[in-house]
Write an enzyme that holds these catalytic residues in place. Structure first.
Site, short mmCIF file in Angstrom:
data_model
loop_
_atom_site.label_atom_id
_atom_site.label_comp_id
_atom_site.label_asym_id
_atom_site.label_seq_id
_atom_site.Cartn_x
_atom_site.Cartn_y
_atom_site.Cartn_z
N GLY A 73 0.83 -1.19 0.00
CA GLY A 73 0.00 0.00 0.00
C GLY A 73 0.87 1.25 0.00
CG ASP A 152 -2.67 -5.02 6.27
OD1 ASP A 152 -1.53 -5.22 5.80
OD2 ASP A 152 -3.36 -4.04 5.96
#
Length: 366
Positions: A73, A152
């Site tokens: 990300g 995650d």
């Protein structure tokens, strides 16, 4: 069209194969919210298109530069959005995790070309695919503890399903794996030489029937020897150390081990956030008995707490990003600074869901 004006995701139909290319090569194809939305929309369209038999994901590269499928990300965005109170950061994680679930449950053959850097959010896209291809350039990792986060994007689920206690080792350390080690820990299915990837994509397209038959078998002819796994020689140590019941015991067990590998690993753990390593350990062990959907729901609560439990600059995650990518001093001020000062209540606070079940942003995942 300048590179800055170019679409960040390219979609192409080649016979019955849908091809998605992440197209932010200067940023190592790091994911933005716009990219997550584009990939999701295109996958949903192809899932429901009877003329699409399979889908392939890959990353654009810069000539002469190290390749990347997806470096994760956009952590600079996380830092800026969190400090500014930008609500789109909530959308980013909800939509990213829903996309991860979509790939895992897609229902048609899916391929990913992990040529070069594939980390964090890139692993979240890749690990749900039916055929995970690595090359000799592969650099795979879940390095989130290095920025005060946890692994995650479904990381709890796929780390918990690696052999032995490799999940704890990979999640806490963020160890980077090459092709042979990626195959050994079941993060990849096959190694293909990077100079044959274009040929591979065409072969998959040529072999894919409208119902997806033939797609997966087309890859086998391209298999290359990835060499020996360097991690294999350390498996006994990894399983012995990371089987310990808590983080303090793991650190103590590691300190008692001789050799360069143990010393380097101990040094790496000493640089991570003690609190987020403890959260990561709990995450992986809980995920062993969870479905993917339940793991993603747990992780969605965890990531919200990473930005809100300690607001603003007090967040371990913002401090980690500051040290790595903003100020670049590589000297994060973790709180607490020592593993011995992490208590069970600190960790438990991250696992209290911020939402009742009926209001959870991922409540509809099957």
């Amino acid at each position: 069209m300048s590179q800055s004006d170019a679409p960040t995701v390219l979609a192409e139909r080649r016979q019955h194969l849908g091809i998605l290319t992440l197209n932010r090569p200067k940023a190592l194809n790091a994911l933005s919210l716009e990219m997550i939305r584009q990939v999701t929309a295109q996958l949903l369209a192809w899932r429901d298109d009877a003329q699409v038999g399979a889908v392939l994901l890959r990353g654009a590269n810069r000539e002469g530069k190290a390749p990347a499928f997806c470096a994760g990300g956009d952590i600079r965005y996380f830092h800026e959005a969190a400090l500014a109170g930008d609500p789109t950061i909530e959308d980013f994680f909800s939509e990213e995790y829903a996309l991860n679930h979509l790939i895992h449950t897609f229902g048609k053959p899916t391929f990913v070309l992990m040529d070069g850097i594939t980390m964090g959010g890139g692993m979240g896209l890749a690990q749900g695919c039916s055929m995970r291809v690595v090359t000799e350039h592969a650099r795979l990792a879940m390095p989130e503890t290095n920025i005060g986060l946890f692994p995650d994007v479904g990381g709890g689920w796929f780390l918990a399903r690696t052999p032995g206690y490799l999940g704890e080792f990979l999640g806490l350390s963020g160890q980077v794996l090459g092709a042979a080690d990626a195959l050994a820990v079941d993060w990849a299915d096959i190694c293909v030489k990077s100079d044959r990837l274009d040929e591979l994509v065409q072969a998959i397209a040529d072999a894919t029937a409208v119902d997806g038959v033939g797609a997966l078998s087309a890859v086998n002819a391209f298999a290359a020897d990835a060499g020996a796994s360097s991690l294999a020689a350390q498996r006994d140590l990894v399983d012995r150390v990371f089987a310990a019941h808590d983080l303090a015991a793991i650190v103590a067990a590691l300190a008692a081990e001789p050799g360069e590998f143990a010393a380097a690993l101990a040094k790496a753990l000493s640089q991570r956030s003690p609190l987020m390593m403890a959260v990561t350990l709990e995450q992986i062990r809980r995920a062993r008995t969870m479905t993917l959907a339940d793991d993603l729901r747990m992780e969605r609560g965890l990531v919200r707490h990473c930005f809100h439990l300690r607001p603003g600059a007090a967040s371990e995650t913002l401090e980690g990003i500051r040290a790595l990518a903003v100020d670049k001093d590589h000297a994060p001020r973790w709180n607490p600074a020592k593993v011995a000062d992490v208590d069970a209540a600190m960790v438990a606070a991250y696992f209290a869901s911020p939402w009742p079940a009926h209001a959870h942003p991922l409540r509809d995942l099957a």
